[in-house]
Design an enzyme around this catalytic site. Structure first.
Site, PDB file in Angstrom:
ATOM      1  N   TYR A   1     -14.488 -83.865  15.860  1.00 34.04           N
ATOM      2  CA  TYR A   1     -14.793 -82.452  15.664  1.00 34.04           C
ATOM      3  C   TYR A   1     -16.290 -82.302  15.393  1.00 34.04           C
ATOM      4  CZ  TYR A   1      -9.696 -82.279  15.052  1.00 34.04           C
ATOM      5  OH  TYR A   1      -8.344 -82.413  15.226  1.00 34.04           O
TER       6      TYR A   1
ATOM      7  N   ARG B   1     -13.193 -84.738   4.779  1.00 36.38           N
ATOM      8  CA  ARG B   1     -12.514 -85.792   5.524  1.00 36.38           C
ATOM      9  C   ARG B   1     -13.526 -86.529   6.388  1.00 36.38           C
ATOM     10  NH1 ARG B   1      -6.788 -85.744   8.931  1.00 36.38           N
ATOM     11  NH2 ARG B   1      -5.895 -87.369   7.606  1.00 36.38           N
TER      12      ARG B   1
ATOM     13  N   CYS C   1      10.010 -93.360   8.285  1.00 40.13           N
ATOM     14  CA  CYS C   1       9.365 -93.097   9.571  1.00 40.13           C
ATOM     15  C   CYS C   1       9.395 -94.404  10.354  1.00 40.13           C
ATOM     16  CB  CYS C   1       7.923 -92.641   9.344  1.00 40.13           C
ATOM     17  SG  CYS C   1       6.874 -92.710  10.819  1.00 40.13           S
TER      18      CYS C   1
ATOM     19  N   CYS D   1       6.327 -87.380  17.148  1.00 39.93           N
ATOM     20  CA  CYS D   1       5.825 -86.154  16.505  1.00 39.93           C
ATOM     21  C   CYS D   1       4.414 -85.829  16.971  1.00 39.93           C
ATOM     22  CB  CYS D   1       5.891 -86.288  14.985  1.00 39.93           C
ATOM     23  SG  CYS D   1       5.016 -87.725  14.310  1.00 39.93           S
TER      24      CYS D   1
END
Length: 556
Positions: free
Chosen positions: A198, A246, A368, A374
């Site tokens: 990003y 992050r 999981c 997903c």
């Protein structure tokens, strides 16, 4: 295992002005259910299920600060207008009512802003990229999958806009405006995303950032934009919100990506700029080649050591993500390596995970299996679903409602569908009997553990649930008219699984040709000599008598 305790995971924690009831974090997992930037009830239900399940901090999926500009999907929440505040407030109120804290992840997707591409807008970047990705992995995709991926950008080519100072000033102002809306909505924290390709993340690494001005060159210059965003957000929301940042502790798959040493130095700069916590992730730079390196790794505790190295250098809490299983997380927090553990896919698989840990029910945690079903949906701009949790994305069906009248239900087949049916029926109050012609539980799932050991964790969970719920199981019992009549059920569920025929090519019908089904039947003791062949049938029988074919590890 069922009485294992997790005192460090369950301890309260503090990030800036925010106190959390424990150290378990739901990290951002995009649900792609918003409508035109508005948060919908489906999304609220999803996050509330994890909050009620005991997660101390809920971080939303990516929310676009300039929506729809800079967005990766028209289905992600927006932060660019006051009209989005009521939806954010409804989410915050619901999360607080469930006993958890809410963090809104704020993003500008920069060069991966698919909405910009689809709408003929040039995507923002530090400069024109001088490389392209190896896309050969797409050869394994179906035509339908390729069509869905192409639809996200309307099949258009990406064009880039090298950011000017005016663009940079706009981005910083827009981020601060978004933070103010988050505070007005009553959320507890904002996460500023500076990773995963990003806009802030591409400024940070030297492979993407080739600028020669104050925002390029040295690490301090490359981190400048992120630091200015953090400082602007800090100035705007003061002590109203905790500020999480992050960062990739490391980037993988391409020379020139962010290194651990650079991530450590960047994290120190982020703290100086006003960050209250650092959330350490990882990024495989080519999503079509090394996606399982990051951001969704296949290795357990994948980024733990990077997070620990960053924690040694900063004075604010550090969150680790990347298959942070409960036992790994508890040990890491106890040893002072990290302060919080983010469990994304695990909380999709079992939203009640934190409550089960706190109540000493570790063996009841649905695992999981790391199958990537997903997160794969994000490539297609679609809503995630889960191979082990059918309620993901449809949390309105929970909690399970008791049956109005208890019945005796016979389930034919002890594979995953049969065992899940038996479990759900029993939870709702029915009496269930499971029969299977093989000599063990699991069916195809047992056989799949040969190549996919993570599936063995799910099988162990099913076995524990069958025992806990006291479900009657009859193995070595074929389903015949007489068998069913003798059990006298009110209803019968047939869960015998798929049948895969022998391959349709010359010689495919010969006895020497084996399929997954015939080999499985040999292992499970249900193959006839005609199906398996005399030699394999004899070997299978010897293996079953000795017990070795019941050990997946031995068979592997």
């Amino acid at each position: 295992m069922s009485t294992r305790t997790f005192p460090h995971l369950m301890a309260t924690g503090r990030i800036g002005p925010m106190e959390t009831p424990n150290r378990i974090v739901l990290p951002a997992m995009d649900m792609n259910v918003s409508e035109h930037g508005e948060i919908e009830q489906t999304e609220i239900d999803h996050y509330v299920a994890r909050a009620k399940g005991g997660a101390g901090l809920i971080i939303t999926g990516a929310c676009a600060i300039a929506f729809p500009v800079g967005a990766a999907s028209m289905k992600e929440p927006g932060l660019s207008d006051d009209k989005y505040i009521p939806g954010l407030k409804a989410l915050a109120d619901a999360i607080h009512a469930a006993g958890s804290k809410l963090c809104i992840q704020s993003t500008h997707h920069g060069k991966v802003a698919r909405v910009d591409v689809a709408n003929d807008r040039a995507v923002l970047a530090p400069n024109q990229p001088d490389y392209s990705y190896d896309m050969s992995a797409l050869a394994d995709s179906t035509r339908e999958e390729l069509g869905k991926m192409g639809a996200a950008t309307a099949g258009k080519q990406t064009t880039y806009k090298e950011m000017t100072q005016e663009d940079i000033d706009w981005l910083i102002q827009t981020w601060a405006d978004a933070a103010e809306r988050i505070a007005k909505a009553g959320a507890d924290a904002i996460e500023i995303h500076a990773a995963h390709g990003y806009i802030l993340g591409v400024f940070l690494n030297q492979r993407d950032n080739k600028r020669t001005d104050a925002y390029g060159g040295s690490l301090a210059n490359r981190a400048r934009l992120a630091c200015e965003v953090i400082a602007a957000v800090k100035a705007r929301v003061s002590n109203k919100l905790a500020i999480l940042v992050r960062v990739a502790g490391e980037e993988y798959g391409q020379e020139g990506g962010l290194t651990r040493d650079e991530a450590i130095e960047a994290s120190k700069l982020f703290e100086e700029a006003g960050a209250d916590a650092v959330h350490v992730t990882g990024w495989g730079r080519n999503p079509f080649d090394n996606f399982t390196d990051g951001p969704l790794p296949n290795k357990v505790g994948a980024y733990l050591e990077n997070a620990a190295a960053i924690k040694e250098a900063v004075n604010v809490p550090v969150i680790a993500v990347g298959r942070m299983l409960p036992e790994i997380s508890e040990k890491a927090i106890a040893e002072g390596k990290i302060d919080y553990a983010a469990m994304g896919r695990q909380l999709l698989a079992d939203p009640e995970l934190p409550n089960k840990l706190r109540e000493g029910r570790f063996s009841e945690v649905r695992p999981c299996i790391n199958c990537y079903l997903c997160v794969a949906e994000n490539f297609f701009d679609d809503t995630p679903f889960c191979a082990v949790n059918p309620a993901l994305g449809n949390e309105a069906v929970l909690p399970l409602k008791p049956a109005s009248q208890a019945k005796h239900v016979l389930v034919v087949g002890a594979g995953p569908a049969g065992l899940e049916s038996a479990r759900v029926l029993t939870e709702r109050g029915h009496r269930v009997t499971v029969i299977d012609k093989s000599d063990r539980l699991g069916g195809t799932m047992w056989f799949s553990t040969m190549t996919t050991p993570d599936n063995e964790r799910l099988l162990r969970w099913f076995k524990a649930e069958i025992k806990r719920l006291r479900i009657a199981v009859k193995l070595n019992t074929p389903a015949t008219v007489d068998t069913i009549r003798a059990l006298n059920p009110d209803h019968v569920i047939v869960a015998t699984g798929a049948v895969r025929p022998k391959p349709d090519f010359p010689g495919g019908d010969l006895p020497i040709v084996q399929t997954g089904d015939t080999l499985r039947a040999m292992m499970l003791g249900t193959a006839t000599a005609e199906e398996a062949g005399a030699v394999l049938s004899t070997l299978g029988k010897m293996g079953r008598l000795s017990g070795v074919t019941k050990s997946p590890e031995f068979v592997r």
